[in-house]
Design a protein around this motif. Structure first.
Motif, PDB file in Angstrom:
ATOM      1  N   ILE A 274       2.745   2.134 -13.189  1.00 13.92           N
ATOM      2  CA  ILE A 274       1.321   2.207 -12.882  1.00 13.92           C
ATOM      3  C   ILE A 274       1.131   2.911 -11.538  1.00 13.92           C
ATOM      4  O   ILE A 274       1.765   2.565 -10.543  1.00 13.92           O
ATOM      5  N   LYS A 275       0.240   3.890 -11.525  1.00 10.30           N
ATOM      6  CA  LYS A 275      -0.031   4.654 -10.313  1.00 10.30           C
ATOM      7  C   LYS A 275      -0.631   3.769  -9.232  1.00 10.30           C
ATOM      8  O   LYS A 275      -1.394   2.846  -9.513  1.00 10.30           O
ATOM      9  N   ARG A 276      -0.277   4.068  -7.988  1.00  8.41           N
ATOM     10  CA  ARG A 276      -0.893   3.374  -6.861  1.00  8.41           C
ATOM     11  C   ARG A 276      -1.089   4.346  -5.710  1.00  8.41           C
ATOM     12  O   ARG A 276      -0.343   5.317  -5.557  1.00  8.41           O
ATOM     13  N   VAL A 277      -2.151   4.076  -4.916  1.00  7.54           N
ATOM     14  CA  VAL A 277      -2.441   4.869  -3.726  1.00  7.54           C
ATOM     15  C   VAL A 277      -2.558   3.915  -2.543  1.00  7.54           C
ATOM     16  O   VAL A 277      -2.730   2.714  -2.711  1.00  7.54           O
ATOM     17  N   GLY A 278      -2.452   4.466  -1.329  1.00  9.70           N
ATOM     18  CA  GLY A 278      -2.537   3.606  -0.159  1.00  9.70           C
ATOM     19  C   GLY A 278      -2.580   4.394   1.130  1.00  9.70           C
ATOM     20  O   GLY A 278      -2.677   5.626   1.136  1.00  9.70           O
ATOM     21  N   ASP A 279      -2.496   3.655   2.237  1.00  7.84           N
ATOM     22  CA  ASP A 279      -2.500   4.292   3.548  1.00  7.84           C
ATOM     23  C   ASP A 279      -1.087   4.722   3.910  1.00  7.84           C
ATOM     24  O   ASP A 279      -0.157   4.599   3.115  1.00  7.84           O
ATOM     25  N   THR A 284      -1.314  -1.267   2.368  1.00  2.00           N
ATOM     26  CA  THR A 284      -2.566  -1.442   1.635  1.00  2.00           C
ATOM     27  C   THR A 284      -2.499  -0.600   0.373  1.00  2.00           C
ATOM     28  O   THR A 284      -2.587   0.621   0.427  1.00  2.00           O
ATOM     29  N   LEU A 285      -2.331  -1.269  -0.774  1.00  2.00           N
ATOM     30  CA  LEU A 285      -2.169  -0.564  -2.027  1.00  2.00           C
ATOM     31  C   LEU A 285      -3.372  -0.773  -2.928  1.00  2.00           C
ATOM     32  O   LEU A 285      -3.959  -1.858  -2.969  1.00  2.00           O
ATOM     33  N   SER A 286      -3.702   0.269  -3.652  1.00  2.00           N
ATOM     34  CA  SER A 286      -4.726   0.182  -4.680  1.00  2.00           C
ATOM     35  C   SER A 286      -4.096   0.657  -5.980  1.00  2.00           C
ATOM     36  O   SER A 286      -3.826   1.843  -6.154  1.00  2.00           O
ATOM     37  N   TYR A 287      -3.824  -0.302  -6.879  1.00  2.00           N
ATOM     38  CA  TYR A 287      -3.230   0.040  -8.159  1.00  2.00           C
ATOM     39  C   TYR A 287      -4.297   0.633  -9.072  1.00  2.00           C
ATOM     40  O   TYR A 287      -5.438   0.188  -9.085  1.00  2.00           O
ATOM     41  N   LEU A 288      -3.911   1.664  -9.829  1.00  2.00           N
ATOM     42  CA  LEU A 288      -4.859   2.401 -10.654  1.00  2.00           C
ATOM     43  C   LEU A 288      -5.966   3.011  -9.800  1.00  2.00           C
ATOM     44  O   LEU A 288      -7.070   3.256 -10.273  1.00  2.00           O
ATOM     45  N   GLY A 289      -5.664   3.244  -8.531  1.00  2.00           N
ATOM     46  CA  GLY A 289      -6.663   3.778  -7.611  1.00  2.00           C
ATOM     47  C   GLY A 289      -6.756   5.288  -7.685  1.00  2.00           C
ATOM     48  O   GLY A 289      -5.913   5.970  -8.275  1.00  2.00           O
ATOM     49  N   ASN A 290      -7.787   5.820  -7.065  1.00  2.00           N
ATOM     50  CA  ASN A 290      -8.014   7.262  -7.040  1.00  2.00           C
ATOM     51  C   ASN A 290      -7.572   7.874  -5.716  1.00  2.00           C
ATOM     52  O   ASN A 290      -7.608   7.224  -4.676  1.00  2.00           O
ATOM     53  N   GLU A 291      -7.158   9.128  -5.786  1.00  2.00           N
ATOM     54  CA  GLU A 291      -6.984   9.904  -4.563  1.00  2.00           C
ATOM     55  C   GLU A 291      -8.361  10.172  -3.982  1.00  2.00           C
ATOM     56  O   GLU A 291      -9.288  10.526  -4.701  1.00  2.00           O
ATOM     57  N   THR A 292      -8.490  10.010  -2.683  1.00  2.00           N
ATOM     58  CA  THR A 292      -9.781  10.222  -2.035  1.00  2.00           C
ATOM     59  C   THR A 292      -9.735  11.453  -1.141  1.00  2.00           C
ATOM     60  O   THR A 292      -8.666  11.888  -0.697  1.00  2.00           O
ATOM     61  N   THR A 293     -10.927  12.018  -0.863  1.00  2.00           N
ATOM     62  CA  THR A 293     -11.033  13.178   0.014  1.00  2.00           C
ATOM     63  C   THR A 293     -12.050  12.892   1.105  1.00  2.00           C
ATOM     64  O   THR A 293     -12.877  11.980   0.981  1.00  2.00           O
ATOM     65  N   ALA A 301      -7.125  15.628   1.242  1.00  2.00           N
ATOM     66  CA  ALA A 301      -6.816  14.248   0.869  1.00  2.00           C
ATOM     67  C   ALA A 301      -6.891  13.318   2.070  1.00  2.00           C
ATOM     68  O   ALA A 301      -6.605  13.727   3.204  1.00  2.00           O
ATOM     69  N   THR A 302      -7.261  12.066   1.817  1.00  2.00           N
ATOM     70  CA  THR A 302      -7.346  11.071   2.892  1.00  2.00           C
ATOM     71  C   THR A 302      -6.467   9.858   2.631  1.00  2.00           C
ATOM     72  O   THR A 302      -6.403   8.966   3.462  1.00  2.00           O
ATOM     73  N   ASN A 303      -5.817   9.790   1.473  1.00  2.00           N
ATOM     74  CA  ASN A 303      -4.869   8.704   1.228  1.00  2.00           C
ATOM     75  C   ASN A 303      -3.636   9.266   0.532  1.00  2.00           C
ATOM     76  O   ASN A 303      -3.546  10.473   0.289  1.00  2.00           O
ATOM     77  N   TYR A 304      -2.690   8.412   0.252  1.00  2.00           N
ATOM     78  CA  TYR A 304      -1.413   8.847  -0.291  1.00  2.00           C
ATOM     79  C   TYR A 304      -1.181   8.262  -1.678  1.00  2.00           C
ATOM     80  O   TYR A 304      -1.482   7.094  -1.923  1.00  2.00           O
ATOM     81  N   TRP A 309       9.902   5.488  -3.473  1.00  2.00           N
ATOM     82  CA  TRP A 309      10.669   5.723  -2.245  1.00  2.00           C
ATOM     83  C   TRP A 309       9.835   6.329  -1.128  1.00  2.00           C
ATOM     84  O   TRP A 309      10.369   6.701  -0.091  1.00  2.00           O
ATOM     85  N   THR A 310       8.526   6.422  -1.328  1.00  2.00           N
ATOM     86  CA  THR A 310       7.678   7.103  -0.342  1.00  2.00           C
ATOM     87  C   THR A 310       7.845   6.533   1.056  1.00  2.00           C
ATOM     88  O   THR A 310       8.046   7.267   2.026  1.00  2.00           O
ATOM     89  N   SER A 311       7.750   5.216   1.189  1.00  2.00           N
ATOM     90  CA  SER A 311       7.755   4.605   2.519  1.00  2.00           C
ATOM     91  C   SER A 311       9.123   4.668   3.185  1.00  2.00           C
ATOM     92  O   SER A 311       9.233   4.472   4.400  1.00  2.00           O
ATOM     93  N   ALA A 312      10.170   4.952   2.407  1.00  2.00           N
ATOM     94  CA  ALA A 312      11.523   4.963   2.974  1.00  2.00           C
ATOM     95  C   ALA A 312      12.045   6.361   3.262  1.00  2.00           C
ATOM     96  O   ALA A 312      13.142   6.518   3.796  1.00  2.00           O
ATOM     97  N   LYS A 313      11.284   7.379   2.897  1.00  2.00           N
ATOM     98  CA  LYS A 313      11.761   8.744   3.108  1.00  2.00           C
ATOM     99  C   LYS A 313      11.506   9.167   4.554  1.00  2.00           C
ATOM    100  O   LYS A 313      10.374   9.343   4.970  1.00  2.00           O
TER     101      LYS A 313
END
Length: 469
Positions: A274-279, A284-293, A301-304, A309-313
């Motif tokens: 399931i897709k998730r976006v956040g800061d 702060t995660l939003s599951y099934l969330g949208n990319e914001t501008t 884009a204003t979120n990720y 592995w995003t947070s560990a790269k």
């Protein structure tokens, strides 16, 4: 005798409970099974996945956000649905409730294309299944996984997070079907109550939940621009593209023939179900969330979008479990790299749009947009000096061999002007259900390199009668 009677009653209770459980976790029709309750209820699902293009023009790109630079074509194999797993769970907070229990699971494998749809608007309905009345009477949240085969027993009675956070190791099955999952929340409540369901649960009018799904894959396209197609004399239709090479004042100084392209840092470890976006901390995660501008005009884009592995790269370290097809190399390393894909000509949906589908990729993002982990491309070919180049026919002179040349490009996800800072959210990145259309505008000097522009287009998004995809 009393003890024997107690054992008999206990066994009878177990049988009743077993009958209840077999219906609650139904993965097939319940015909012939004992009915634990009086009355019957019926359930089915309808899924929508887009297959068409309603592409918009762009002055620059790529724009961030859900809609990116418009919509683009999907081919038939990219939107075909052959089976779906439907998971029902109850929670007052929805998909953020990782401890919620998956109480019901159904597997459907007999899709019917809804009459009246074209290849551009794909809605699939499935056979109805007998279920417990509670499925109809209780408000459930609904998640769908399509084209993954029957995985219902893997997650039935498990916590929601086990499905929601699962790492799917591939975006396509061996048959070539693209795995798709829910794009947004859906519920068994009626549309009049704000849900996604129709029907009363009777056999004649089964409870039908309408769910929008999206591909886990992203697609990388190459648009040769003004390149001259050079067909293969021995294998027609599998040629390549030749480009005049100009200097900064537009004088012809040579030529370049593109032979093959290598995607690198293409994530192969898997991605979230399931897709998730956040800061930028991932806290702060939003599951099934949208990319914001940040605005309608700028649209950066204003979120990720967050992969496993995003947070560990971080530059200089490799997170545990992270694997790529080919890691980013220095210029000296590209000649020995493997996995180059030969260039071939594939026409788009209209005569004015010529491109070829290079490859498919999983999500790949970082918080600092480090090019160490960003997905990119290597363009491999032959460079020819002006004396070796037929300027009239835009191809090498007969008998010349040219010099091996490698041009590299890091795929951008969000920066409409191309001049924004790389630290902006999602400057680089690969996100599911998007098409990354890279256009070769030309080649400027042997050392300056290829001039490329990019548009990031939603992989065909459309609105159907029940809900919006």
């Amino acid at each position: 005798m009393k003890k024997l009677k107690s054992i008999y009653l206990l066994l009878f209770s177990v049988l009743v409970i077993g009958a209840f459980a077999s219906c609650a976790g139904s993965t097939d029709d319940d015909d012939g099974k004992p009915d634990a309750f009086k009355g019957e209820a019926y359930f089915t699902v309808q899924v929508a996945v887009a297959g068409d293009t309603k592409a918009t023009s762009r002055a620059a790109g790529p724009h961030g956000g859900e809609d990116g630079d418009g919509r683009e074509t999907a081919f038939e194999n990219e939107y075909k649905v052959n089976n779906v797993c439907v998971f029902l769970y109850s929670s007052t907070t929805g998909i953020s409730d990782g401890d919620a229990k998956i109480e019901q699971a159904f597997y459907f494998k007999k899709p019917t294309e809804k009459p009246g749809n074209t290849r551009y608007d794909k809605v699939y309905t499935f056979e109805k299944k007998k279920c417990l009345p509670i499925v109809v009477s209780k408000a459930y949240h609904v998640l769908v996984v399509a084209n993954a085969g029957d995985i219902t027993l893997t997650y039935l009675n498990k916590k929601l997070r086990e499905l929601r956070d699962a790492h799917l190791e591939t975006f396509a099955k061996g048959s070539g079907d693209f795995i798709m999952t829910s794009e947004q929340d859906a519920t068994t409540e009626s549309t009049s109550a704000g849900g996604n369901a129709t029907g009363d649960g009777s056999e004649a009018n089964p409870l039908t939940v309408n769910v929008d799904i999206e591909r886990l894959a992203a697609r990388i396209d190459i648009d040769p621009g003004d390149g001259e197609y050079v067909d293969s004399p021995t294998n027609p239709g599998t040629g390549t593209y030749a480009f005049d090479v100009k200097d900064v004042t537009n004088n012809l100084v040579g030529g370049f023939v593109l032979e093959s392209i290598l995607p690198y840092n293409k994530l192969t470890s898997g991605e979230f179900c399931i897709k998730r976006v956040g800061d930028n901390t991932g806290a702060t995660l939003s599951y099934l969330g949208n990319e914001t501008t940040n605005s309608e005009t700028d649209k950066t884009a204003t979120n990720y979008v967050i992969d496993p592995w995003t947070s560990a790269k971080n530059a200089g370290s490799t997170p545990s479990g992270l694997t790529y097809n080919v890691r980013k190399l220095n210029d000296a390393g590209w000649p020995s790299a493997t996995g180059y894909l030969p260039v071939k000509k594939v026409l788009g949906s209209t005569s004015s749009s010529s491109f070829f589908v290079l490859d498919y990729a999983m999500e790949n993002t970082t918080f600092d947009n480090s090019e160490e982990y960003a997905t990119g491309l290597v363009f491999k070919g032959k460079y020819y000096e002006a004396s070796e180049w037929d300027a009239t026919n835009h191809r090498p002179n007969i008998g010349v061999t040219g010099t091996d040349k490698y041009y590299t490009y890091t795929i951008r996800h969000s920066d409409p002007t191309g001049a924004g800072p790389k630290t902006d959210p999602m400057y680089y990145g690969i996100v599911r259900n998007n098409i990354y259309r890279i256009k070769i505008e030309g080649v400027v000097g042997e050392k300056k390199g290829m001039v490329l522009t990019i548009a990031v287009k939603k992989w065909a998004k459309y609105t159907h009668a029940e809900t919006s995809m």
